[in-house]
Design an enzyme around this catalytic site. Structure first.
Site, mmCIF file in Angstrom:
data_model
loop_
_atom_site.group_PDB
_atom_site.id
_atom_site.type_symbol
_atom_site.label_atom_id
_atom_site.label_comp_id
_atom_site.label_asym_id
_atom_site.label_seq_id
_atom_site.Cartn_x
_atom_site.Cartn_y
_atom_site.Cartn_z
ATOM 1 N N GLY A 135 0.548 -0.856 0.175
ATOM 2 C CA GLY A 135 0.412 -0.010 0.127
ATOM 3 C C GLY A 135 0.765 1.278 -0.221
ATOM 4 O O GLY A 135 0.074 2.873 -0.640
ATOM 5 N N ASN A 162 7.205 -8.243 1.512
ATOM 6 C CA ASN A 162 8.349 -7.385 1.910
ATOM 7 C C ASN A 162 7.376 -6.030 2.894
ATOM 8 O O ASN A 162 8.319 -5.515 3.505
ATOM 9 C CB ASN A 162 7.769 -6.192 0.404
ATOM 10 C CG ASN A 162 7.608 -4.879 0.637
ATOM 11 O OD1 ASN A 162 8.437 -4.148 0.491
ATOM 12 N ND2 ASN A 162 6.794 -4.176 0.701
ATOM 13 N N TYR A 206 13.476 -6.352 15.156
ATOM 14 C CA TYR A 206 13.463 -6.570 13.563
ATOM 15 C C TYR A 206 14.516 -6.761 13.757
ATOM 16 O O TYR A 206 14.651 -7.268 12.541
ATOM 17 C CB TYR A 206 13.422 -4.632 13.735
ATOM 18 C CG TYR A 206 13.398 -4.891 12.216
ATOM 19 C CD1 TYR A 206 12.164 -4.997 11.202
ATOM 20 C CD2 TYR A 206 14.228 -4.177 12.098
ATOM 21 C CE1 TYR A 206 12.531 -4.347 10.402
ATOM 22 C CE2 TYR A 206 14.277 -4.012 10.069
ATOM 23 C CZ TYR A 206 13.422 -3.519 9.589
ATOM 24 O OH TYR A 206 13.967 -3.340 8.025
#
Ligand SMILES: NC(=O)c1ccc[n+]([C@@H]2O[C@H](COP(=O)([O-])OP(=O)(O)OC[C@H]3O[C@@H](n4cnc5c(N)ncnc54)[C@H](O)[C@@H]3O)[C@@H](O)[C@H]2O)c1
Length: 259
Positions: free
Chosen positions: A25, A101, A166
């Site tokens: 998006g 992604n 992360y």
């Protein structure tokens, strides 16, 4: 087939292919959605950001007469992710290209990290890469091959602090990539990690790229120019296309020569 942008490389093998992108998006993902559509691919993407995702679809329909399929899906929910993959398959046919992604690089403090937050970070940044591959593999096997592209990060190689869950997930992606490449090579399914350097997306610019960071980037990159989302998409198109048919289990770093 839609008209390619001026100067854009044409990948005929992507024309008509069913492509599934997570986090399509905004930012790099949105650039991927657009440019795979312009190659004539049938693109489905998932995201949680409804407004920009729908806005992207409207803009592409207006500017380029292409209509990607947007599906709202939080990739932390593995069953919802599998359902979205099924829906994309029903709409566009067996998926040939999977691009993992979506990620969330929100900074988190080492000392305050809880077990729940650790699990949640990995549920966004690592777990979907396995379960999406597991879901598309039979579709790719039926077609005699496919390409899976997992987005990694240079952050853990740079020993970057402020987001250990992360960076751990992103390091794990490279291991997962090689395991999947070994597993599915016999089916001509290629699996690679694509690693962006510090890309100047609106999110990065608004949250983290202050003048000191900008100087650090310039000092460390061999090529003293800012990376843009399209620099990453250029590599993704190549990895997705048949032009890279013998390229698998690799890590391709597009960072202007930082690491
Ligand atoms: N931008 C950079 O400098 C950079 C550097 C290294 C690696 N990367 C990697 O490249 C990829 C793309 O980066 P970006 O900068 O475009 O990321 P971004 O954070 O700007 O965009 C990620 C997209 O994923 C979506 N998303 C987030 N959580 C989701 C969830 N739970 N379910 C579904 N969608 C979700 C977001 O809404 C957004 O559209 C990521 O994997 C990132 O880790 C980016």
């Amino acid at each position: 087939m839609p008209t390619l942008l001026k100067g854009e490389t044409c990948y005929p093998s992507l024309n008509g292919k069913s492509v599934f992108i997570t986090g399509g998006g905004t930012s790099i993902g949105a650039a991927m959605v657009e440019r795979f559509c312009l190659q004539g691919a049938k693109v489905a993407f998932v995201d949680i950001a409804d407004e920009p995702s729908r806005g992207l679809c409207s803009r592409l329909a207006e500017q380029h007469q292409v209509t990607p399929l947007y599906l709202h899906c939080d990739i932390k929910d593995v069953e919802a992710l599998k359902d979205a993959i099924s829906e994309a398959q029903k709409a566009h046919g067996d998926i040939s290209v999977l691009i993992n992604n979506a990620a969330d690089d929100t900074r988190h403090d080492m000392d305050e990290l809880t077990v729940e937050y650790w699990d949640e970070r990995l549920a966004i940044n690592l777990r979907p890469c396995f379960f999406s591959a597991q879901a598309v593999a039979p579709q790719m096997q039926r077609q005699g091959g496919g390409s899976i592209i997992n987005l990694g990060s240079i952050s853990w190689r740079l020993k970057q602090t402020c987001m250990p869950a992360y960076t751990t997930a992103k390091a794990g992606i490279e291991g997962l990539t090689r395991s999947l490449a070994g597993q599915y090579g016999k089916d001509h399914i290629r699996v690679n990690t694509l690693i962006p350097g510090w890309v100047m997306t609106p999110r990065q610019i608004s949250r983290w790229v202050n003048p000191d960071i900008a100087k650090e980037i310039q000092a460390n990159q061999c090529i003293k120019e800012n990376l843009q989302p399209d620099d990453i998409v250029n590599a993704a198109l190549f990895l997705a296309a048949d032009d890279s048919r013998m390229l698998t289990a690799q890590t391709l770093i597009v960072d202007g020569g930082w690491v």
